[in-house]
Write a protein that holds these residues in place. Sequence first.
Motif, PDB file in Angstrom:
ATOM      1  N   ALA A 192      39.805  -9.106  42.932  1.00  0.00           N
ATOM      2  CA  ALA A 192      40.350  -9.936  41.932  1.00  0.00           C
ATOM      3  C   ALA A 192      39.333 -10.503  40.814  1.00  0.00           C
ATOM      4  O   ALA A 192      39.892 -10.898  39.689  1.00  0.00           O
ATOM      5  CB  ALA A 192      40.623 -11.370  42.752  1.00  0.00           C
ATOM      6  N   THR A 247      36.477 -18.430  43.670  1.00  0.00           N
ATOM      7  CA  THR A 247      36.621 -17.617  44.701  1.00  0.00           C
ATOM      8  C   THR A 247      35.682 -17.874  46.176  1.00  0.00           C
ATOM      9  O   THR A 247      34.842 -18.741  45.889  1.00  0.00           O
ATOM     10  CB  THR A 247      36.187 -15.997  44.158  1.00  0.00           C
ATOM     11  N   GLU A 303      41.983  -6.345  38.114  1.00  0.00           N
ATOM     12  CA  GLU A 303      42.093  -6.805  39.368  1.00  0.00           C
ATOM     13  C   GLU A 303      42.545  -5.378  40.236  1.00  0.00           C
ATOM     14  O   GLU A 303      43.211  -5.151  41.197  1.00  0.00           O
ATOM     15  CB  GLU A 303      43.456  -7.615  39.742  1.00  0.00           C
ATOM     16  N   ASP A 332      38.785  -6.258  50.166  1.00  0.00           N
ATOM     17  CA  ASP A 332      39.838  -6.043  49.394  1.00  0.00           C
ATOM     18  C   ASP A 332      40.060  -7.242  48.269  1.00  0.00           C
ATOM     19  O   ASP A 332      40.174  -6.927  47.123  1.00  0.00           O
ATOM     20  CB  ASP A 332      40.996  -5.657  49.903  1.00  0.00           C
ATOM     21  N   GLY A 333      39.696  -8.425  48.822  1.00  0.00           N
ATOM     22  CA  GLY A 333      40.004  -9.486  48.039  1.00  0.00           C
ATOM     23  C   GLY A 333      38.967  -9.601  46.807  1.00  0.00           C
ATOM     24  O   GLY A 333      39.352 -10.331  45.842  1.00  0.00           O
TER      25      GLY A 333
END
Length: 283
Positions: free
Chosen positions: A228, A55, A233, A224-225
């Motif tokens: 994950a 990530t 999620e 928001d990402g």
Amino acid sequence: MSNSATTAWRAGWSRGLIELRQSLTNAGDLFNHCFWPVLMLITTYFLRDVSFGQTAFSLGTLAVPSILGMNAGMAMITMSQHLTADREDGTLLRAKATPNGMTGYLIGKIVMVSGGLVVDLAIFLIPGLLLVPGLVVAGPGSWLTLLWVFLLGLVATLPIGAVLGSVFTSARGQGLLQLPMLGLIAVSGVFYPITVLPEWAQAIAQVFPVYWLGLGMRSALLPDGAVAVEIGESWRHLETAGVLAAWAVLGLAVAPIVLRRMARGESGSTVAARRERALQRVA
């Protein structure tokens, strides 16, 4: 609300503010307020360039809101320690002897512990926003989520802290709480996303408030990402509110019963006996 109850609430509020002010002007207490936030800030600073897996997020960024949640959860231990110490030195006995004294005492401790926690979180969060990249606090939605998670978390943890404090008759016994709490923190996704842990560890963490406090704080402060790396999620706001509310209801139902029973067992002779045992240990 009766006049006596109103008086107890006012007295408790005033007492809590006085104790908070004393805590913030006493060198030893002030050191305790600063030590852990500064230590955690240093830790997250050195984690700011360590990426989590594939990530784009650093462990430092993920850890900041989790540490906020952890500290809010640890307020139950602070509450427990204060009640145990006051029970040992006779403060609770004096509160019991006055009309609505236990109500005023508990309100005072809640005000003092909550105020001290706000100071601790501010010491950690304000520099953290400047030193650790990737945190998002641009809109009112972030601050609103932070506020409701924080307030609901306090209602979920402080009554449980009061129950724990009533169980121990000596401050020495508080050490028994530290190891389980450290174990709970280890599996609650504070310093590393919980999804890397075995499913049995994830299941244990999701029973207790610490994980949900961290999750709620992450939903407020991370982009928001970052969702994950969470279970399913999803930020799971409904589940967060539900679990914290369940702990709050449990604590608010059990704490008054336990505290009343504990107060009935307090007397001058029991306090004197505890003091005598403490003196014998010192000697």
